[in-house]
Motif scaffolding. Structure first.
Motif, PDB file in Angstrom:
ATOM      1  N   ARG A   1      -8.109  11.438   6.786  1.00  0.00           N
ATOM      2  CA  ARG A   1      -7.316  10.785   7.939  1.00  0.00           C
ATOM      3  C   ARG A   1      -8.436  10.542   8.925  1.00  0.00           C
ATOM      4  O   ARG A   1      -8.041   9.393   9.632  1.00  0.00           O
ATOM      5  CB  ARG A   1      -6.211  11.883   8.473  1.00  0.00           C
ATOM      6  CG  ARG A   1      -5.317  11.208   9.554  1.00  0.00           C
ATOM      7  CD  ARG A   1      -4.407  10.032   9.305  1.00  0.00           C
ATOM      8  NE  ARG A   1      -3.710  10.320   7.919  1.00  0.00           N
ATOM      9  CZ  ARG A   1      -2.887   9.328   7.350  1.00  0.00           C
ATOM     10  NH1 ARG A   1      -2.643   8.298   8.287  1.00  0.00           N
ATOM     11  NH2 ARG A   1      -2.173   9.459   6.483  1.00  0.00           N
TER      12      ARG A   1
ATOM     13  N   THR B   1      12.139  -1.189  13.422  1.00  0.00           N
ATOM     14  CA  THR B   1      11.410  -2.049  12.307  1.00  0.00           C
ATOM     15  C   THR B   1      12.208  -3.073  11.953  1.00  0.00           C
ATOM     16  O   THR B   1      11.354  -4.234  11.984  1.00  0.00           O
ATOM     17  CB  THR B   1      11.383  -1.118  11.073  1.00  0.00           C
ATOM     18  OG1 THR B   1      10.660   0.083  11.541  1.00  0.00           O
ATOM     19  CG2 THR B   1      10.592  -1.709   9.927  1.00  0.00           C
TER      20      THR B   1
ATOM     21  N   LYS C   1       0.067  13.477  13.574  1.00  0.00           N
ATOM     22  CA  LYS C   1       0.265  13.250  12.047  1.00  0.00           C
ATOM     23  C   LYS C   1       0.562  14.794  11.616  1.00  0.00           C
ATOM     24  O   LYS C   1       1.188  14.777  10.426  1.00  0.00           O
ATOM     25  CB  LYS C   1      -0.742  12.510  11.347  1.00  0.00           C
ATOM     26  CG  LYS C   1      -0.457  12.039  10.048  1.00  0.00           C
ATOM     27  CD  LYS C   1       0.289  10.694   9.720  1.00  0.00           C
ATOM     28  CE  LYS C   1       0.498  10.326   8.578  1.00  0.00           C
ATOM     29  NZ  LYS C   1       1.158   9.329   8.161  1.00  0.00           N
TER      30      LYS C   1
ATOM     31  N   THR D   1       4.051   2.736  14.021  1.00  0.00           N
ATOM     32  CA  THR D   1       4.653   2.995  12.905  1.00  0.00           C
ATOM     33  C   THR D   1       5.807   2.002  12.684  1.00  0.00           C
ATOM     34  O   THR D   1       5.725   1.350  11.444  1.00  0.00           O
ATOM     35  CB  THR D   1       5.133   4.338  12.557  1.00  0.00           C
ATOM     36  OG1 THR D   1       3.918   5.141  12.860  1.00  0.00           O
ATOM     37  CG2 THR D   1       6.036   4.374  11.042  1.00  0.00           C
TER      38      THR D   1
HETATM   39  O1  DGI Z   1       0.389   7.312   9.836  1.00  0.00           O
HETATM   40  P1  DGI Z   1      -0.077   6.220   8.498  1.00  0.00           P
HETATM   41  O2  DGI Z   1      -0.001   6.627   7.422  1.00  0.00           O
HETATM   42  O3  DGI Z   1      -1.443   5.754   8.817  1.00  0.00           O
HETATM   43  O4  DGI Z   1       0.923   4.980   8.771  1.00  0.00           O
HETATM   44  P2  DGI Z   1       2.341   4.706   9.753  1.00  0.00           P
HETATM   45  O5  DGI Z   1       2.323   5.504  10.885  1.00  0.00           O
HETATM   46  O6  DGI Z   1       2.369   3.142   9.607  1.00  0.00           O
HETATM   47  O7  DGI Z   1       3.162   5.523   8.858  1.00  0.00           O
HETATM   48  C1  DGI Z   1       3.503   4.808   7.487  1.00  0.00           C
HETATM   49  C2  DGI Z   1       4.798   5.469   6.860  1.00  0.00           C
HETATM   50  O8  DGI Z   1       5.791   5.160   7.877  1.00  0.00           O
HETATM   51  C3  DGI Z   1       5.052   4.608   5.558  1.00  0.00           C
HETATM   52  O9  DGI Z   1       5.119   5.467   4.419  1.00  0.00           O
HETATM   53  C4  DGI Z   1       6.363   3.610   5.988  1.00  0.00           C
HETATM   54  C5  DGI Z   1       6.906   4.626   6.898  1.00  0.00           C
HETATM   55  N1  DGI Z   1       7.894   3.884   7.645  1.00  0.00           N
HETATM   56  C6  DGI Z   1       7.521   2.658   8.501  1.00  0.00           C
HETATM   57  N2  DGI Z   1       8.609   2.213   9.065  1.00  0.00           N
HETATM   58  C7  DGI Z   1       9.626   2.812   8.737  1.00  0.00           C
HETATM   59  C8  DGI Z   1       9.082   3.903   7.858  1.00  0.00           C
HETATM   60  N3  DGI Z   1       9.965   4.539   6.983  1.00  0.00           N
HETATM   61  C9  DGI Z   1      11.100   4.683   7.388  1.00  0.00           C
HETATM   62  N4  DGI Z   1      12.001   5.571   6.776  1.00  0.00           N
HETATM   63  N5  DGI Z   1      11.706   3.628   8.139  1.00  0.00           N
HETATM   64  C10 DGI Z   1      11.036   2.795   8.714  1.00  0.00           C
HETATM   65  O10 DGI Z   1      11.595   1.919   9.438  1.00  0.00           O
END
Ligand code: DGI
Ligand code: FE
Ligand code: FE
Length: 186
Positions: free
Chosen positions: A18, A175, A54, A110
């Motif tokens: 990470r 999102t 995280k 995210t």
């Molecule tokens: O923390 P990272 O792994 O670097 O990346 P991130 O913070 O973008 O988290 C990614 C995860 O979050 C990925 O598995 C997709 C998920 N995610 C993003 N938007 C949404 C989501 N999950 C759900 N359930 N709903 C969302 O709108």
């Protein structure tokens, strides 16, 4: 906050993999800031700390969401989403960063949100396209990021929504709102 000091702190709270992802996000974010004119220092600190929370226990994050009046509806969605707003809170409390642009880069990395600031777009996109990422469609987003940041953020959001739909996962309203907002702008 000094960048080297920030790197040392984040290295101490993240597992190796990470941490390497974080260095990739920093690199990608600085490139985007150079290209699109973002504040390099803010972008760099936001990138360094974007995944600060995280690995916090889910129960600790739940308590913070409730006690610190973060959006309650987070509790009805996947716990994977929680590290972003909880991270923004903890980076302020534990690291002492108070700059709202830096904190919002962390908060929305995210899900995105409508009308994102340049720093928010850069962190969201850098997290998606950093050099260690290898999911389907990432090269298309990398290419778009060279030309048009809004189109790149839109494509990353579309890919994420598609990925969530394939898994029958819930899609968090921010999102969807990010997608709708960028469609309206394009
Ligand atoms: O923390 P990272 O792994 O670097 O990346 P991130 O913070 O973008 O988290 C990614 C995860 O979050 C990925 O598995 C997709 C998920 N995610 C993003 N938007 C949404 C989501 N999950 C759900 N359930 N709903 C969302 O709108
Ligand atoms: Fe993250
Ligand atoms: Fe990340």
């Amino acid at each position: 906050m000094d960048v080297n000091q920030a790197i040392d702190i984040i290295k101490s709270v993240l597992p190796e993999k990470r941490f390497l992802h974080t260095l990739g996000v920093v690199k990608a974010a600085k490139q985007l800031a150079n290209k699109y004119g973002g504040d390099i220092n803010k972008v760099e600190l936001s990138a360094i700390f974007h995944d600060y929370a995280k690995y916090r226990p889910v129960e600790e994050m739940r308590q913070i969401i409730i006690e610190q009046q973060l959006p309650k509806q987070l509790l009805n969605f996947h716990t994977e989403l929680w590290h972003a707003p909880v991270g923004a809170y903890l980076v302020e409390r534990e690291i002492g960063i108070t700059d709202v642009e830096i904190l919002n880069g962390i908060r929305y990395h995210t899900t995105g949100r409508p009308n994102m600031t340049l720093v928010e777009k850069i962190i969201y996109l850098a997290d998606y396209i950093e050099p260690n990422r290898q999911f389907p469609g990432v090269d298309e987003v990398r290419q778009l990021a060279e030309k048009n940041i809004n189109q790149a953020v839109l494509q990353a959001t579309k890919n994420t929504i598609q990925f969530l739909l394939e898994k029958n996962s819930l899609v968090y309203p921010d999102t969807i709102d990010t997608y709708n907002n960028l469609i309206n702008k394009s």
